[in-house]
Design an enzyme around this catalytic site. Structure first.
Site, short mmCIF file in Angstrom:
data_model
loop_
_atom_site.label_atom_id
_atom_site.label_comp_id
_atom_site.label_asym_id
_atom_site.label_seq_id
_atom_site.Cartn_x
_atom_site.Cartn_y
_atom_site.Cartn_z
N SER A 14 42.77 66.74 53.51
CA SER A 14 41.64 66.96 52.54
C SER A 14 40.83 68.08 53.12
O SER A 14 39.91 68.79 52.04
CB SER A 14 40.99 65.96 52.18
OG SER A 14 40.42 64.97 53.29
N GLU A 20 46.46 54.76 47.67
CA GLU A 20 45.69 55.50 47.14
C GLU A 20 46.11 55.57 45.47
O GLU A 20 47.14 55.71 45.07
CB GLU A 20 45.83 56.96 47.49
CG GLU A 20 44.94 57.96 46.51
CD GLU A 20 44.65 59.14 47.52
OE1 GLU A 20 45.22 59.69 48.60
OE2 GLU A 20 44.13 60.36 47.11
N LYS A 70 48.89 60.01 60.50
CA LYS A 70 49.26 59.42 59.20
C LYS A 70 50.26 60.22 58.59
O LYS A 70 50.27 61.56 58.43
CB LYS A 70 48.09 59.44 58.23
CG LYS A 70 47.99 58.79 57.06
CD LYS A 70 47.01 58.87 55.99
CE LYS A 70 46.29 60.04 55.51
NZ LYS A 70 47.14 60.82 54.53
N ASP A 107 46.03 63.52 60.37
CA ASP A 107 46.92 63.61 59.17
C ASP A 107 48.03 64.72 59.36
O ASP A 107 47.45 66.07 59.24
CB ASP A 107 45.85 63.81 57.88
CG ASP A 107 46.23 63.33 56.62
OD1 ASP A 107 47.62 62.92 56.51
OD2 ASP A 107 45.67 63.59 55.53
O1 KIV Z 1 43.32 63.86 53.39
C1 KIV Z 1 42.71 62.77 53.29
O2 KIV Z 1 41.41 62.75 53.41
C2 KIV Z 1 43.29 61.56 52.96
C3 KIV Z 1 42.27 60.19 52.43
C4 KIV Z 1 41.76 60.77 50.94
C5 KIV Z 1 43.13 59.06 52.57
O3 KIV Z 1 44.30 61.37 52.90
#
Ligand code: KIV
Length: 265
Positions: free
Chosen positions: A46, A183, A114, A84
């Site tokens: 994000s 989500e 993630k 992520d």
């Molecule tokens: O990228 C992110 O911040 C996310 C969250 C919204 C779970 O994947």
């Protein structure tokens, strides 16, 4: 306070204690989160939207993600730091996923990664977990598939997709994920998955019955004002405060009121 590990996540679920997670992309924010006792900090892709101002998460690169992860990991002494994996860093094959996930731990200092996706990514999850890289899953609305679904709508409303999500959640848990982001799915479906799977579910726009919650920090601070979906609770109005401070500074400088003699050497 004791260091949070992936084991702590499981322990909290078994004790029916909630997990509180937020995102961060920089050292200062991560340090404040850590001081306050956050359980996990997700260095989310994000960042591409709320840090770089891009319209989707898709274009952020591995190098950008490692850069932000390093800053966050430097600050977090207690919280679990999760990196992520960006779009196309794990989808091509498990080998490439392994190399990129390894970079998050070796170069970024993350303690877990993630990955977005359902049962189709199970072989990749097994490969990463097999070499000791903890994996957080992410199902429901998966923002990296925005073009496939034509937007960011609620997922899992129909029976077929709901069953796919339940099956995916169980398979991802069996493959070794230590937790699972849910989500933007209906509250009853999130409750069902949370009750069925052995790993903690972390909800965002998935209602109150998940084992934990996560929000994007710029959303909950009222810093990101482009849109405000109903699942975001704004705990502060920082954009307003920042605007006020910036305007006051400009006025003071232009009016010769800053700096004063007392603020000078
Ligand atoms: O990228 C992110 O911040 C996310 C969250 C919204 C779970 O994947």
């Amino acid at each position: 306070m004791e260091k949070v590990t992936t084991k702590t996540f499981m322990q909290l679920k078994s004790r029916k204690e909630k997990l509180a997670l937020l995102t961060a992309y920089d050292w200062l924010t991560a340090r404040l989160l850590d001081e306050c006792g956050i359980d996990g900090i997700l260095v989310g892709d994000s960042a591409n939207m709320v840090f770089y101002g891009q319209p989707t998460t898709l274009s952020i690169t591995m190098d950008q993600m490692i850069y932000h992860t390093k800053a966050v990991a430097q600050a977090a002494t207690r919280a679990l730091v999760i990196g992520d994996m960006p779009f196309m860093s794990y989808q091509v094959d498990a080998q490439e996923a392994l190399r990129n996930a390894g970079r998050f731990l070796k170069e970024g200092g993350a303690e877990a990664v993630k990955l977005e996706g359902g049962k189709e990514i199970v072989p990749t999850v097994r490969r990463l977990v097999g070499v000791g890289i903890p994996v957080m899953g992410h199902i429901g609305l998966v923002p990296q598939s925005v073009h496939r679904f034509g937007g960011y709508g609620v997922r899992g409303k129909g029976e077929e997709e709901a069953e796919y999500l339940v099956e995916s959640a169980n398979l991802l848990a069996d493959a070794g994920c230590f937790s699972l982001i849910l989500e933007k799915i209906p509250v009853d479906l999130a409750k069902r998955i949370t009750e069925e799977v052995k790993i903690p579910t972390i909800g965002i726009a998935a209602g109150p019955f998940c084992d934990g919650q996560i929000l994007v920090v710029q959303d909950m601070l009222g810093l990101f004002e482009e849109f405000k979906p109903k699942f975001v609770r704004r705990y502060a109005q920082l954009a307003d405060q920042m605007r006020k401070a910036f305007c006051q500074y400009i006025e003071d400088v232009k009016g010769g009121k800053f700096p004063s003699i007392e603020e000078s050497y």
